[in-house]
Motif scaffolding. Structure first.
Motif, mmCIF file in Angstrom:
data_model
loop_
_atom_site.group_PDB
_atom_site.id
_atom_site.type_symbol
_atom_site.label_atom_id
_atom_site.label_comp_id
_atom_site.label_asym_id
_atom_site.label_seq_id
_atom_site.Cartn_x
_atom_site.Cartn_y
_atom_site.Cartn_z
ATOM 1 N N THR A 299 57.846 -9.054 46.463
ATOM 2 C CA THR A 299 58.293 -8.853 47.848
ATOM 3 C C THR A 299 57.478 -7.766 48.531
ATOM 4 O O THR A 299 57.625 -7.544 49.725
ATOM 5 N N LYS A 300 56.630 -7.095 47.769
ATOM 6 C CA LYS A 300 55.737 -6.065 48.314
ATOM 7 C C LYS A 300 54.293 -6.485 48.074
ATOM 8 O O LYS A 300 53.959 -6.986 47.003
ATOM 9 N N ASP A 308 48.047 -2.164 52.050
ATOM 10 C CA ASP A 308 48.862 -2.206 53.268
ATOM 11 C C ASP A 308 48.065 -2.657 54.482
ATOM 12 O O ASP A 308 48.522 -3.488 55.278
ATOM 13 N N GLY A 347 59.695 -3.957 54.474
ATOM 14 C CA GLY A 347 59.383 -3.390 53.172
ATOM 15 C C GLY A 347 58.219 -4.039 52.468
ATOM 16 O O GLY A 347 57.980 -3.781 51.276
ATOM 17 N N VAL A 348 57.493 -4.930 53.163
ATOM 18 C CA VAL A 348 56.338 -5.572 52.560
ATOM 19 C C VAL A 348 55.242 -4.545 52.294
ATOM 20 O O VAL A 348 54.502 -4.651 51.321
ATOM 21 N N SER A 350 54.572 -0.044 52.501
ATOM 22 C CA SER A 350 55.307 1.220 52.490
ATOM 23 C C SER A 350 55.177 1.961 53.818
ATOM 24 O O SER A 350 54.135 1.892 54.469
#
Length: 350
Positions: A299-300, A308, A347-348, A350
């Motif tokens: 999920t991240k 990111d 929340g994918v 930070s």
């Protein structure tokens, strides 16, 4: 009422159950298919599931060819072999790459295609579309829909768990694809089929239920998942396009695949895209995220090695992957700040 001809291409027969791979000869006969058969597979599958197929097919004239990847070079090689062998039917037995090559070769030489998946990793096992590298675009192209699907649950449930989870992720994406399709029909006047959309949406709902079942009973969970993947493929056949199964969540996945080739499985990227686009659509992204965690899907972005800034970049260019296909991303896409906000809120990243 739309007067343009609409052709619906569907499988003639689906065989599903434990050890059905042992009955392939019987199935080919009942489908009135004659040899020679060209069996397209991969090196690992050839030693396991394909060996069972070869036992079943008996004295039917056949040849086996292995493929390493789903690219145009392999398609050309297999297609040339099929012509020289004068194959009447192409049988694809393996994972997504094998199935894609087999169905695209069948399309190019106009022969019947039989799909025997060994991993329930995406809905390509049923759809008349294939993902082939080297064609200058990261999207699916028209291929041969399977005349028949032979889904052996024992074989499929023995696939690596990560591939099974990827199938769940790919199918959850239909929650987004259907909404994007309906939105496009309202804004651009694009054809939208209510029944077809409902079928794709039902597939996504079944995938959601799979996340509760897979950890308790792998075979039962895989059967539900496979049926969901098949119905999703059928929806594409009915629509005549990938519309009911591929929306902005897939555009995000394709953008990541372009920016970071080889990072994450397709279904994993679609699943993360589903969280992000569910947020944009204003639907319950938290419920989808919880289901993904329950089944073991990432999920991240960092869980599959995507930085990111890569997620943000992908969100800003996703709309340009298929400019002719309207989605919630619109014509201009997302700004960097909007994309960053969405990725952080969910929340994918930070």
């Amino acid at each position: 009422m739309e007067s343009k001809e609409h052709v619906i291409d569907l499988p003639k027969r689906v065989y599903i159950g434990n050890d059905v791979i042992l009955n392939v000869r019987e199935y080919l006969t009942s489908l009135n298919l004659s040899d020679p058969f060209l069996i397209v597979t991969g090196p690992i599958v050839r030693k396991s599931a394909a060996s069972k197929l070869l036992e079943s097919i008996g004295d039917f004239k056949h040849e086996v060819i292995e493929v390493q990847s789903a690219d145009i070079e392999e398609v050309n090689r297999v297609g040339e072999f099929a012509k020289q062998f004068k194959a009447n039917t192409i049988i694809g037995i393996g994972g997504g790459s094998v199935i894609d090559v087999a169905k695209y070769v069948a399309f190019r030489i106009d022969k019947e295609f039989i799909s025997i998946p060994t991993a329930p990793s995406h809905d390509g096992i049923t759809s008349p579309f294939a993902s082939i590298k080297g064609l200058g675009k990261p999207i699916s192209v028209k291929a041969k829909g399977p005349l028949s699907i032979i889904a052996d649950i024992q074989v499929l449930s023995s696939a690596p768990r990560r591939l099974i989870n990827a199938g769940v992720g790919d199918t959850l994406g239909k929650f987004i694809a259907v909404r994007d399709w309906k939105l496009s029909s309202k804004i651009t006047g694009e054809y939208y089929g209510d029944y077809t959309a409902s079928l794709a949406l039902l597939s996504a709902k079944h995938a959601l239920s799979c996340t509760k079942l897979l950890n308790k009973d792998i075979r039962a969970g895989v059967r539900v998942l496979v049926e969901a993947l098949i119905s999703s493929g059928v929806a594409m056949g009915m629509a005549g396009s990938t519309r009911p199964a591929s929306g902005s969540e897939h555009l995000f996945a394709h953008a990541i695949e372009m920016l970071y080739p080889g990072k994450g499985l397709h279904g994993e990227l679609v699943a993360i895209g589903t969280i992000l686009m569910a947020y944009v659509h204003g639907i319950n992204w938290r419920k989808i995220k919880r289901a993904m965690k329950r089944v073991g899907l990432p999920t991240k972005a960092k869980e599959i090695g995507i930085p990111d800034e890569g997620v943000i970049k992908a969100l800003t260019i996703a709309h340009s992957i298929r400019p002719e296909r309207y989605t919630i991303l619109g014509d201009r896409g997302l700004s960097w700040s909007s994309a960053e906000k969405i990725a952080k809120e969910t929340g994918v990243i930070s």
